[in-house]
Design an enzyme around this catalytic site. Structure first.
Site, short mmCIF file in Angstrom:
data_model
loop_
_atom_site.label_atom_id
_atom_site.label_comp_id
_atom_site.label_asym_id
_atom_site.label_seq_id
_atom_site.Cartn_x
_atom_site.Cartn_y
_atom_site.Cartn_z
N GLY A 122 -21.27 15.72 -29.19
CA GLY A 122 -20.21 16.73 -29.14
C GLY A 122 -20.37 17.82 -28.11
O GLY A 122 -19.40 18.35 -27.60
N ARG A 141 -12.47 12.98 -27.86
CA ARG A 141 -13.50 13.79 -27.21
C ARG A 141 -13.05 14.25 -25.82
O ARG A 141 -13.40 15.32 -25.36
CB ARG A 141 -14.81 13.00 -27.06
CG ARG A 141 -15.56 12.75 -28.35
CD ARG A 141 -16.98 12.29 -28.03
NE ARG A 141 -17.62 11.60 -29.13
CZ ARG A 141 -18.29 12.21 -30.11
NH1 ARG A 141 -18.40 13.51 -30.12
NH2 ARG A 141 -18.86 11.51 -31.06
N PHE A 171 -9.97 20.95 -39.54
CA PHE A 171 -10.71 20.03 -38.68
C PHE A 171 -10.11 20.03 -37.27
O PHE A 171 -8.91 19.94 -37.10
CB PHE A 171 -10.64 18.62 -39.28
CG PHE A 171 -11.56 17.64 -38.61
CD1 PHE A 171 -12.91 17.59 -38.94
CD2 PHE A 171 -11.07 16.76 -37.65
CE1 PHE A 171 -13.75 16.69 -38.32
CE2 PHE A 171 -11.92 15.86 -37.02
CZ PHE A 171 -13.26 15.82 -37.36
N VAL A 172 -10.97 20.10 -36.26
CA VAL A 172 -10.48 20.15 -34.87
C VAL A 172 -11.07 19.02 -34.02
O VAL A 172 -12.12 18.46 -34.35
CB VAL A 172 -10.82 21.50 -34.21
CG1 VAL A 172 -10.07 22.64 -34.89
CG2 VAL A 172 -12.32 21.76 -34.20
N ASP A 208 -14.94 14.93 -31.85
CA ASP A 208 -14.22 13.68 -32.10
C ASP A 208 -13.69 13.59 -33.52
O ASP A 208 -14.15 14.28 -34.42
CB ASP A 208 -15.16 12.49 -31.88
CG ASP A 208 -16.21 12.37 -32.98
OD1 ASP A 208 -16.93 13.35 -33.23
OD2 ASP A 208 -16.27 11.31 -33.63
N ASP A 246 -20.76 24.38 -38.56
CA ASP A 246 -19.86 24.36 -39.71
C ASP A 246 -20.64 24.84 -40.94
O ASP A 246 -20.78 26.03 -41.15
CB ASP A 246 -19.33 22.92 -39.85
CG ASP A 246 -18.23 22.78 -40.88
OD1 ASP A 246 -17.32 23.64 -40.89
OD2 ASP A 246 -18.25 21.82 -41.66
N ASP A 286 -21.74 21.92 -30.31
CA ASP A 286 -20.27 21.92 -30.23
C ASP A 286 -19.68 22.85 -31.28
O ASP A 286 -18.82 23.66 -31.01
CB ASP A 286 -19.72 20.49 -30.38
CG ASP A 286 -20.23 19.75 -31.61
OD1 ASP A 286 -21.08 20.27 -32.35
OD2 ASP A 286 -19.76 18.61 -31.83
P1 IMP Z 1 -22.68 21.18 -39.97
O1 IMP Z 1 -23.99 20.49 -40.13
O2 IMP Z 1 -21.86 21.17 -41.23
O3 IMP Z 1 -22.78 22.58 -39.40
O4 IMP Z 1 -21.78 20.30 -39.02
C1 IMP Z 1 -22.01 20.21 -37.70
C2 IMP Z 1 -21.55 18.91 -37.13
O5 IMP Z 1 -20.44 18.29 -37.83
C3 IMP Z 1 -21.02 19.21 -35.75
O6 IMP Z 1 -22.06 19.18 -34.80
C4 IMP Z 1 -19.97 18.14 -35.55
O7 IMP Z 1 -20.57 16.99 -35.01
C5 IMP Z 1 -19.44 17.84 -36.93
N1 IMP Z 1 -18.18 18.61 -37.16
C6 IMP Z 1 -18.00 19.65 -37.99
N2 IMP Z 1 -16.73 20.10 -37.96
C7 IMP Z 1 -16.07 19.32 -37.08
C8 IMP Z 1 -14.70 19.30 -36.59
O8 IMP Z 1 -13.82 20.10 -36.97
N3 IMP Z 1 -14.41 18.33 -35.69
C9 IMP Z 1 -15.32 17.43 -35.25
N4 IMP Z 1 -16.61 17.43 -35.65
C10 IMP Z 1 -16.98 18.36 -36.57
MG MG Z 2 -22.49 17.81 -33.32
#
Ligand code: IMP
Ligand code: MG
Length: 183
Positions: free
Chosen positions: A47, A168, A155-156, A162, A106, A103
């Site tokens: 990402g 992407r 979600f984006v 992606d 979350d 990227d």
């Molecule tokens: P976290 O571990 O919940 O912080 O999620 C991080 C990973 O989830 C990011 O590096 C992304 O690969 C994926 N991700 C989270 N939200 C999105 C989104 O809205 N679009 C696409 N990928 C996402």
């Molecule tokens: Mg990621």
């Protein structure tokens, strides 16, 4: 350009122009903060690919570029459980100034895993630069030294992010239509 992909969007959240502007600002900030240091950018695949490529060119001081790829379960929108390292950094980061390029942060689970494995390698400094920050979803609170934009719960896709490996290469950040995500 990108007509079919644009049609799948309910909304463009961040334009290509706004991204370029913000990346230049971040680059200038990082160039000032890391002047005289041994900067290593560690991009999280896949990402952070475009963000890292643009950001690195907006930074005016010498730096090294490296990548890490981690495996998480689930191919779609809710994947957050990190399972392990698929491809590690090639550089040794001990005594150097590591800036992790993400990227999006979350829940923070991915980043917290990464910071843990980097910390034991004893870099001189360890900071994070994330393109997007979805703060409302944070489970683990982590310090983000730099961030491009804070975004809402939806979600984006685009600019490296992606949905099922698609979108992407969209140059903007968009919110997918709900019917596309069920398809
Ligand atoms: P976290 O571990 O919940 O912080 O999620 C991080 C990973 O989830 C990011 O590096 C992304 O690969 C994926 N991700 C989270 N939200 C999105 C989104 O809205 N679009 C696409 N990928 C996402
Ligand atoms: Mg990621």
């Amino acid at each position: 350009m990108h007509h079919d992909m644009i049609q799948d969007l309910a909304e463009v959240l961040i334009t290509e122009e706004a991204i370029a502007h913000r990346v230049r600002e971040l680059g200038a900030e990082i160039s000032r903060d890391y002047c005289g240091k041994e900067l290593v950018l560690a991009g999280v695949l896949r990402g952070a690919l475009f963000f890292l490529a643009d950001l690195a060119r907006a930074i005016s001081i010498p730096l090294a570029i490296d990548f890490i790829s981690i495996s998480s379960y689930g191919p779609t929108t809710k994947a957050s459980g990190v399972v392990g390292i698929r491809k590690d950094l090639d550089e040794s980061i001990g005594g150097r100034d590591l800036l992790v390029i993400e990227d999006i942060v979350d829940t923070g689970l991915t980043l917290s895993y990464l910071l843990k494995i980097f910390r034991v390698r004893q870099p001189s400094s360890l900071q994070v630069c994330t393109f997007l920050d979805r703060k409302v979803r944070r489970i683990i609170d982590l310090p983000l030294a730099y961030r491009g934009f804070e975004i809402p719960e939806k979600f984006v896709v685009g600019y490296g992010l992606d949905y099922d490996q698609r979108y992407r290469n969209l140059p903007c950040i968009g919110i997918l239509k709900p019917e596309v995500m069920g398809r």
